[in-house]
Design an enzyme around this catalytic site. Structure first.
Site, PDB file in Angstrom:
ATOM      1  N   ASN A 131     -53.943 -29.235  11.609  1.00 65.16           N
ATOM      2  CA  ASN A 131     -52.638 -29.580  12.179  1.00 65.16           C
ATOM      3  C   ASN A 131     -52.746 -30.053  13.620  1.00 65.16           C
ATOM      4  OD1 ASN A 131     -53.302 -26.995  13.146  1.00 65.16           O
ATOM      5  ND2 ASN A 131     -51.161 -26.397  13.346  1.00 65.16           N
ATOM      6  N   ASP A 172     -54.088 -20.745  19.120  1.00 62.96           N
ATOM      7  CA  ASP A 172     -54.909 -19.870  18.285  1.00 62.96           C
ATOM      8  C   ASP A 172     -56.257 -20.507  17.975  1.00 62.96           C
ATOM      9  OD1 ASP A 172     -52.777 -17.654  16.717  1.00 62.96           O
ATOM     10  OD2 ASP A 172     -52.021 -19.279  17.962  1.00 62.96           O
ATOM     11  N   LYS A 191     -46.520 -31.591  16.948  1.00 63.07           N
ATOM     12  CA  LYS A 191     -47.411 -31.524  18.100  1.00 63.07           C
ATOM     13  C   LYS A 191     -47.624 -32.905  18.717  1.00 63.07           C
ATOM     14  CE  LYS A 191     -50.198 -27.417  16.994  1.00 63.07           C
ATOM     15  NZ  LYS A 191     -51.559 -26.875  16.938  1.00 63.07           N
ATOM     16  N   SER A 230     -48.466 -25.345  20.040  1.00 63.03           N
ATOM     17  CA  SER A 230     -49.049 -24.418  19.085  1.00 63.03           C
ATOM     18  C   SER A 230     -48.179 -24.214  17.857  1.00 63.03           C
ATOM     19  CB  SER A 230     -49.277 -23.064  19.775  1.00 63.03           C
ATOM     20  OG  SER A 230     -49.687 -22.082  18.852  1.00 63.03           O
ATOM     21  N   GLY A 231     -48.851 -24.072  16.724  1.00 60.63           N
ATOM     22  CA  GLY A 231     -48.177 -23.647  15.508  1.00 60.63           C
ATOM     23  C   GLY A 231     -48.027 -22.139  15.453  1.00 60.63           C
ATOM     24  N   ASP A 260     -54.019 -26.527  21.790  1.00 64.91           N
ATOM     25  CA  ASP A 260     -53.628 -25.616  20.738  1.00 64.91           C
ATOM     26  C   ASP A 260     -53.879 -24.208  21.290  1.00 64.91           C
ATOM     27  OD1 ASP A 260     -53.100 -24.541  18.119  1.00 64.91           O
ATOM     28  OD2 ASP A 260     -55.268 -24.356  17.875  1.00 64.91           O
ATOM     29  N   GLU A 280     -56.545 -15.689  15.555  1.00 66.56           N
ATOM     30  CA  GLU A 280     -55.336 -16.245  14.966  1.00 66.56           C
ATOM     31  C   GLU A 280     -54.289 -15.130  15.015  1.00 66.56           C
ATOM     32  OE1 GLU A 280     -54.633 -19.318  13.663  1.00 66.56           O
ATOM     33  OE2 GLU A 280     -56.609 -20.102  14.232  1.00 66.56           O
ATOM     34  N   ASP A 323     -58.392 -26.953  17.080  1.00 68.89           N
ATOM     35  CA  ASP A 323     -59.432 -26.611  16.117  1.00 68.89           C
ATOM     36  C   ASP A 323     -59.030 -26.839  14.663  1.00 68.89           C
ATOM     37  OD1 ASP A 323     -58.986 -23.494  14.748  1.00 68.89           O
ATOM     38  OD2 ASP A 323     -57.613 -24.238  16.269  1.00 68.89           O
ATOM     39  N   ARG A 361     -45.717 -16.748   5.034  1.00 69.66           N
ATOM     40  CA  ARG A 361     -46.439 -15.759   5.827  1.00 69.66           C
ATOM     41  C   ARG A 361     -45.488 -14.992   6.739  1.00 69.66           C
ATOM     42  NH1 ARG A 361     -51.299 -19.403   8.115  1.00 69.66           N
ATOM     43  NH2 ARG A 361     -49.651 -20.982   7.967  1.00 69.66           N
TER      44      ARG A 361
END
Length: 406
Positions: free
Chosen positions: A355, A198, A329, A284-285, A196, A205, A352, A241
């Site tokens: 997700n 962030d 992912k 990564s998201g 991941d 983040e 972390d 967001r």
């Protein structure tokens, strides 16, 4: 008929001890059934399990060994082993084995005592203990120094999840990371690591950084909190967001990319794994804009994240392509492993957030890194006290091995 004898040798270590003693055994054609040696600060402990024929020549062997040990300034002890005891020991070799790895800033006696007690309470036996990190100076204290010890334990573990939970709880109390792994062929044969980004590879983040720059930090934080409470799914919260970031100038993103705070140990970990031929991926998201910056820095092989859309140098508030959520992912991890011809057992996944759980669950070594409580509790392994390079010790690497690759 023959007699099985355990020979224990202790004393000050020096070159030639093993050669001298085994040369005596060789002259008498004595089979060595087992052998083990360790040295701590020039203090030698050598054990040999041998089979002596009951012909009278065993007296000669003992005399020569005693004389040689005396000449070398060593203590030597002979212990007869009953045939039934020996056969019982032989049959134990089929028992399951697990590796417990402790990583922290310093390993103290209490750490070993408490972990050993957890092991003993479950009927497991410690076969071997080894230090993986280099020797630590007591005069020059390094602020980011690491200490790691590996325990090999033997015996059936009826509930590995329960053992993991007990060690996780103990680690929180002792402020040390404790991992338990099956000692199988895959443990030292991983080939792919998926990170991941962030709060894993970087200590921030990015979407919060962007929101702060756009003056919508509070609004974005409120949406994030709603998602964490389960009121919004990841994709819906992500879209909301993103909409708040519409109109942000690309120059702001460039500035954030240049000052991304890299997580402790990331450079050492990735450089070592790349030298060993590992494939490295970011799943990564977050955003490809920043992941590709890390790709150039670290030589990352694969990057999969959300691609931001720009119009006239400003964010549109949209992303192109499929949003990378937890399910995606895991899907991407499978695809990369298949493309590289790598089994899932050979994959490391590190993350972390909630997700990240799907990819942590299917990887051979899934690690919750400084993670949210729900992630730490559900993942099979966790690192919470040190940096990313602690993963090297979970792979059984020693500092001297890593330094030799540099």
């Amino acid at each position: 008929m023959s007699e099985i004898v355990l020979i224990n040798v202790t004393g000050e270590d020096r070159p030639g001890i093993t050669a001298a003693l085994t040369a005596i055994l060789a002259r008498y054609d004595v089979p060595i059934l087992d052998i083990g040696q360790s040295t701590i600060h020039n203090a030698l402990a050598l054990g040999l399990m041998v089979e002596l024929p009951r012909t009278g020549s065993d007296c000669g062997v003992f005399k020569e060994l005693l004389f040689s040990a005396h000449t070398l300034g060593l203590d030597i002890r002979f212990t007869p082993i009953a045939a039934d005891d020996y056969e019982g020991w032989v049959h134990e070799q089929g028992q399951p084995r697990h590796i417990l790895t402790l990583v922290g800033r310093e390993i103290e006696a209490e750490h070993i005592a408490r972990v050993s007690a957890v092991v003993a309470e479950r009927g497991l036996n410690v076969d071997r203990i080894a230090r993986l990190t280099g020797r630590i100076s007591r005069r020059e204290r390094l602020p980011a120094a690491l200490a790691s010890v590996e325990l090999s334990v033997r015996g059936a573990v009826p509930d590995l999840t329960e053992l993991h939970g007990a060690l996780l709880a103990l680690g929180r109390v002792l402020d040390v990371d404790i991992s338990v792994q099956e000692d199988d062929i895959f443990r030292r044969n991983r080939r792919l690591v998926c990170f991941d980004m962030d709060s894993t590879l970087i200590q921030t983040e990015v979407i919060d950084e962007l929101a702060a720059a756009a003056g919508v930090g509070a609004e974005v934080a409120a949406i994030t909190e709603a998602a964490m409470r389960g009121e919004l799914d990841f994709k819906e919260s992500f879209r909301r967001r993103m909409a708040l970031l519409k109109g942000l100038d690309e120059s702001v993103l460039a500035g954030i990319a240049e000052r991304l705070p890299i997580t402790e140990g990331a450079d050492r970990l990735i450089a070592t794994l790349k030298r060993l031929g590992y494939k490295v991926a970011i799943l990564s998201g977050g955003f490809t804009y920043f992941a590709e910056h890390l790709q150039r820095r670290f030589g990352i092989d694969y990057v999969h994240a959300n691609r931001l859309e720009f119009r006239d140098g400003k964010l549109t508030g949209e992303v192109s392509g499929e949003i990378v959520d937890g399910a995606r992912k895991a899907e991407l991890l499978r695809e990369i492993a298949a493309r590289e011809g790598i089994r899932l057992e050979q994959v490391i996944a590190v993350g972390d957030g909630a997700n990240d759980l799907p990819m942590l669950a299917i990887a051979g070594l899934g690690i919750a890194f400084h993670a949210k409580p729900i992630v730490t509790e559900q993942a099979r392994h966790a690192i919470a006290t040190v940096g990313l390079d602690a993963i090297l010790y979970l792979l059984g690497m020693r500092d001297r091995d890593v330094e030799a690759l540099a």
